[in-house]
Design a protein around this motif. Structure first.
Motif, short mmCIF file in Angstrom:
data_model
loop_
_atom_site.label_atom_id
_atom_site.label_comp_id
_atom_site.label_asym_id
_atom_site.label_seq_id
_atom_site.Cartn_x
_atom_site.Cartn_y
_atom_site.Cartn_z
N GLY A 273 57.35 32.60 42.40
CA GLY A 273 56.77 33.18 40.99
C GLY A 273 55.37 34.25 41.27
N VAL A 274 54.77 34.67 40.56
CA VAL A 274 53.64 35.02 40.55
C VAL A 274 52.26 34.62 39.70
CG1 VAL A 274 52.18 37.12 38.71
CG2 VAL A 274 54.63 37.67 40.18
N PRO A 275 51.22 34.40 40.24
CA PRO A 275 50.04 33.82 40.23
C PRO A 275 49.45 33.97 39.00
CG PRO A 275 49.84 34.99 42.47
CD PRO A 275 51.32 35.77 41.38
N GLU A 276 48.73 33.06 38.06
CA GLU A 276 48.44 33.32 36.92
C GLU A 276 47.17 32.65 36.76
OE1 GLU A 276 50.50 31.16 33.68
OE2 GLU A 276 51.65 30.47 35.18
N ILE A 277 46.17 32.87 35.87
CA ILE A 277 44.15 32.72 35.71
C ILE A 277 44.72 31.80 34.66
CG2 ILE A 277 43.10 33.36 34.73
CD1 ILE A 277 43.64 35.58 36.96
N MET B 106 47.87 31.68 32.06
CA MET B 106 47.11 33.42 30.94
C MET B 106 48.26 34.43 32.20
SD MET B 106 43.94 32.31 28.79
CE MET B 106 42.95 31.85 30.55
N LYS B 107 48.78 35.28 31.74
CA LYS B 107 49.08 36.17 32.59
C LYS B 107 48.08 37.98 32.98
CE LYS B 107 53.48 36.53 30.76
NZ LYS B 107 54.52 37.33 29.98
N ILE B 108 48.28 38.57 33.65
CA ILE B 108 47.34 39.84 34.34
C ILE B 108 48.06 40.46 34.56
CG2 ILE B 108 46.16 41.13 35.78
CD1 ILE B 108 46.01 38.39 37.87
N LEU C 90 51.27 41.98 35.62
CA LEU C 90 51.04 42.18 37.27
C LEU C 90 50.73 41.44 38.16
CD1 LEU C 90 47.89 44.77 35.83
CD2 LEU C 90 50.23 45.54 36.66
N THR C 91 51.38 41.49 39.59
CA THR C 91 50.76 40.95 40.19
C THR C 91 49.36 40.74 40.31
OG1 THR C 91 50.41 42.19 41.67
CG2 THR C 91 52.46 41.09 41.27
N PRO C 92 48.10 39.95 40.81
CA PRO C 92 46.71 40.09 40.67
C PRO C 92 46.08 41.40 41.72
CG PRO C 92 47.50 37.49 41.71
CD PRO C 92 48.89 38.91 41.27
N GLU C 93 47.35 42.21 42.74
CA GLU C 93 47.21 43.20 43.55
C GLU C 93 47.19 44.06 42.45
OE1 GLU C 93 48.53 40.30 44.59
OE2 GLU C 93 47.77 39.43 46.11
N GLY C 94 48.13 43.87 41.17
CA GLY C 94 48.24 44.60 40.72
C GLY C 94 49.69 45.77 40.14
N LYS C 95 50.69 44.89 40.80
CA LYS C 95 51.80 45.61 41.26
C LYS C 95 52.36 45.17 39.79
CE LYS C 95 52.77 45.32 46.19
NZ LYS C 95 53.13 45.01 47.29
N ASP C 96 53.37 45.97 39.23
CA ASP C 96 54.20 45.16 38.39
C ASP C 96 55.31 44.44 38.36
OD1 ASP C 96 53.01 47.87 37.23
OD2 ASP C 96 55.01 49.19 36.93
N GLU C 97 55.31 43.25 36.75
CA GLU C 97 55.80 42.34 36.90
C GLU C 97 55.92 41.63 36.03
OE1 GLU C 97 56.62 40.49 39.89
OE2 GLU C 97 57.29 38.46 38.42
N GLY C 98 57.92 42.50 35.75
CA GLY C 98 58.66 42.22 34.75
C GLY C 98 57.78 43.35 33.53
#
Lengths: 99, 99, 99, 99, 99
Positions: C38-42, E1-3, E30-38
């Motif tokens: 899955g995707v990184p979170e903060i 928390m999500k970006i 987004l992913t940390p690199e800025g790609k759409d996610e969901g």
């Protein structure tokens, strides 16, 4: 709240006190048309649901008991309704058999 | 509540106070038939579960302790039951070995 | 609770008061074997985790502060433990380097 | 909060007391452009939404009732707003018909 | 928390009282690199975020108001921070334009 079908029952002798005396049913989440969607879960029955019935499933809220005890009770998945029918687009996409 | 199998144990020396003295087990979520479903999680054992056992896993509720402290305690994933058997469609899809 | 690896750090000047003075780390959820999942979170660091460390991540509970304020504080994702090792199937699937 | 479209209505005679007298609508989660996203859910209507309307859907919080009762009430999925329009990238990606 | 990235704004005239006077922004995870996610969600802005800004998104906690009212308020998705930069692997994977 999810739509699900009651598929079976789970038996657990050694369990957390909040599950004591509870009926544990296996429920399969569904689409409104009745197709399987995802993986079955174990839910506590609050309405007397039977095998094969279409039900409403949710999580329980947080509780009064939490204010009196020393630990956080676990959150149980609950069956909160037996579905009689679902109407969509002017059609009945689900109706409980009453034969 | 999810069905899972206890797969292993995690060790953590530096941790939040709410995890002190807790046994941290690695649990693999399963379908009722016992196939892996998704990714293993780390859960606090509340029932004395052993490696290989089929268990019920949930999140804990919110707590009395929250009313007395200054911070929000983290939410722990909990093992809340050891599953003896699961019946579905008139068949036993899981039974704990008692040999 | 999820297993994750600390990947980096996020900086936010304009933020909700509940994040003031908090270290915000970017964490990548993992399988027990260490593959990305899955995707990184903060997440807010509560244990002094370092870049590259394997950690336990969860959501925080609900709080005492909620009983004294006028608004609902947001729920923060928390790092609650640094993982030393994970054992599964009689093998060590993860061990922290201590060189 | 999710964007969804009201698709139909569910009828449940035997249900948990927290659902008594509530209108249960079937809602299909959507992308902002109006494409189906995931599986329909059953939500309690709090704003008088009609079939075909674009709505905001969320879970309810935890409650005062929890402090007075003996059990944890289930968490209901709620419709909390009727969407008039959505603007993105300088364009109107959704506008409610007012014909 | 999500970006997430702020993509637009939603307008809702008929809505639950807890959304009154709130700015409803459409945010794309987004992913940390800025790609759409969901899929985009609708979030209440608590920090004055602008279209195109990179933000931190979470759910709100449970509240004091819950202890005074008769119903469970819905849970709102909140923007809780504007991200200035994200560092990972010794590199800056995101930096807010300050031109």
């Amino acid at each position: 709240m999810k739509i699900a079908r009651v598929e079976g029952e789970a038996v657990s002798t050694i369990k957390h006190a909040t599950l004591d005396g509870q009926r544990l049913l296996m429920v399969q989440p569904l689409t409104p048309e009745g197709k399987d969607e995802g993986v079955p879960e174990i839910a506590v029955d609050t309405v007397g649901a039977g095998i094969g019935e279409r039900v409403l499933v949710t999580q329980e809220g947080r509780a009064a008991e939490e204010l009196t005890g020393h630990t956080n009770p676990p959150v149980r998945t609950l069956i909160v309704g037996i579905i009689d029918s679902i109407e969509a687009g002017g059609e009945t996409v689900f109706a409980k058999n009453e034969s």
